[in-house]
Design an enzyme around this catalytic site. Structure first.
Site, short mmCIF file in Angstrom:
data_model
loop_
_atom_site.label_atom_id
_atom_site.label_comp_id
_atom_site.label_asym_id
_atom_site.label_seq_id
_atom_site.Cartn_x
_atom_site.Cartn_y
_atom_site.Cartn_z
N ARG A 144 -1.45 -11.31 12.24
CA ARG A 144 -1.86 -10.00 11.72
C ARG A 144 -2.77 -10.14 10.51
O ARG A 144 -3.74 -9.39 10.35
CB ARG A 144 -0.63 -9.17 11.36
CG ARG A 144 0.19 -8.69 12.55
CD ARG A 144 1.49 -8.06 12.09
NE ARG A 144 1.26 -6.87 11.28
CZ ARG A 144 2.17 -6.36 10.45
NH1 ARG A 144 3.35 -6.94 10.30
NH2 ARG A 144 1.91 -5.27 9.77
N LYS B 149 0.82 -1.22 0.00
CA LYS B 149 0.00 0.00 0.00
C LYS B 149 0.85 1.26 0.00
O LYS B 149 0.52 2.24 -0.69
CB LYS B 149 -0.94 0.02 1.21
CG LYS B 149 -2.05 -1.02 1.16
CD LYS B 149 -3.14 -0.73 2.18
CE LYS B 149 -2.63 -0.66 3.60
NZ LYS B 149 -2.02 -1.95 4.05
N ARG C 214 12.43 -10.79 5.90
CA ARG C 214 13.13 -9.58 6.34
C ARG C 214 13.95 -9.84 7.60
O ARG C 214 13.46 -10.43 8.56
CB ARG C 214 12.13 -8.44 6.59
CG ARG C 214 11.42 -7.98 5.36
CD ARG C 214 10.71 -6.65 5.55
NE ARG C 214 9.73 -6.65 6.63
CZ ARG C 214 8.74 -5.77 6.72
NH1 ARG C 214 8.60 -4.84 5.79
NH2 ARG C 214 7.89 -5.83 7.73
N ARG D 11 12.72 -9.13 13.49
CA ARG D 11 11.81 -8.42 14.37
C ARG D 11 10.61 -9.29 14.71
O ARG D 11 10.21 -10.15 13.93
CB ARG D 11 11.33 -7.13 13.72
CG ARG D 11 12.43 -6.13 13.39
CD ARG D 11 11.82 -4.84 12.88
NE ARG D 11 10.79 -5.08 11.86
CZ ARG D 11 9.93 -4.17 11.44
NH1 ARG D 11 9.96 -2.96 11.96
NH2 ARG D 11 9.05 -4.47 10.50
N ARG E 32 -10.75 0.74 8.46
CA ARG E 32 -10.45 -0.67 8.70
C ARG E 32 -11.63 -1.42 9.28
O ARG E 32 -11.56 -2.63 9.46
CB ARG E 32 -9.25 -0.78 9.64
CG ARG E 32 -7.95 -0.36 8.98
CD ARG E 32 -6.76 -0.64 9.84
NE ARG E 32 -5.50 -0.35 9.13
CZ ARG E 32 -4.30 -0.46 9.67
NH1 ARG E 32 -4.19 -0.84 10.93
NH2 ARG E 32 -3.23 -0.18 8.98
#
Length: 223
Positions: A175, A23, A131, A164, A97
């Site tokens: 999520r 996004k 990542r 992370r 949302r």
């Protein structure tokens, strides 16, 4: 749609999509290409937290406690920022949302389009969990397209890289499940209003030409 020389009455739209769908990149391209001012709810909240405003203090408490910032706070914050833009066109990134947020927005402003980035969850999970970060500098690597020269260590210092919490597989999956549960009704809401336009793909560069073509029929591009 009326388009003035100043682009004062340009398109007003929302950008939807799960975390990791691209996004931010798409919003940046839309801003550059069509001149729409973009508002990121996440950026707004982080700014308030940094400035320690009343909203920022509340938002930080929610984040530290693992709770979502209340709907009414996010809604009021976003609508206040939209009001400051005036009659110009805008693109919202990260809002709404929930259906209650979508209704509050519709009650105040007529919307031209709801752009949805339909990226497979499997693609997002693979992308985000690839990542790795160097804690000391904040340098970010991706094992797919920007890997460290030596697996698991920082190029410059040779120190170990870490993943992370937000990038761990179990966190990413949680999520995405939360996003699906909260936002699927928003997609249905905009679909019923005839405003939803979904663009499917695994890469931003594949999706972008179709979004560009779609928007060009509604607002003249700057270039």
């Amino acid at each position: 749609m009326v388009v003035l020389g100043s682009r004062a009455l340009a398109l007003r739209a929302v950008l939807l999509g799960p975390p990791g769908s691209g996004k931010g990149t798409v919003a940046s391209r839309i801003r550059s290409r069509f001149g729409l001012q973009t508002l990121s709810t996440g950026d707004l909240v982080r700014d308030h937290i940094a400035r320690k405003t009343e909203i920022g203090v509340l938002a930080k408490e929610c984040v530290l406690a693992g709770r979502l910032v209340p709907d009414e706070i996010i809604t009021e914050l976003t609508l206040t920022e939209i009001k400051a833009i005036g009659e110009r066109g805008w693109l919202l990134d990260g809002f709404p949302r929930t259906v209650s947020q979508a209704r509050a927005l519709s009650d105040r402003y007529p919307l031209g389009a709801a752009i949805n980035l339909d990226v497979p969850f499997a693609t997002i999970t693979e992308r985000l969990t690839a990542r790795w970060t160097h804690p000391g500098s904040g340098r970010v690597y991706n094992t797919h397209f920007n890997p460290p020269r030596k697996p698991g260590v920082d190029d410059e210092t040779g120190e170990p890289l870490v993943q992370r919490v937000d990038d761990r597989p179990e966190t990413v999956i949680a999520r995405l499940k939360e996003y699906s549960a909260r936002t699927e009704p928003v997609l249905i809401y905009y679909g019923e209003k005839g405003l939803l336009h979904s663009f499917t793909g695994t890469e931003t560069d594949v999706i972008w030409p179709h979004i560009d073509e779609f928007l060009a029929t509604r607002i003249p591009p700057l270039k």
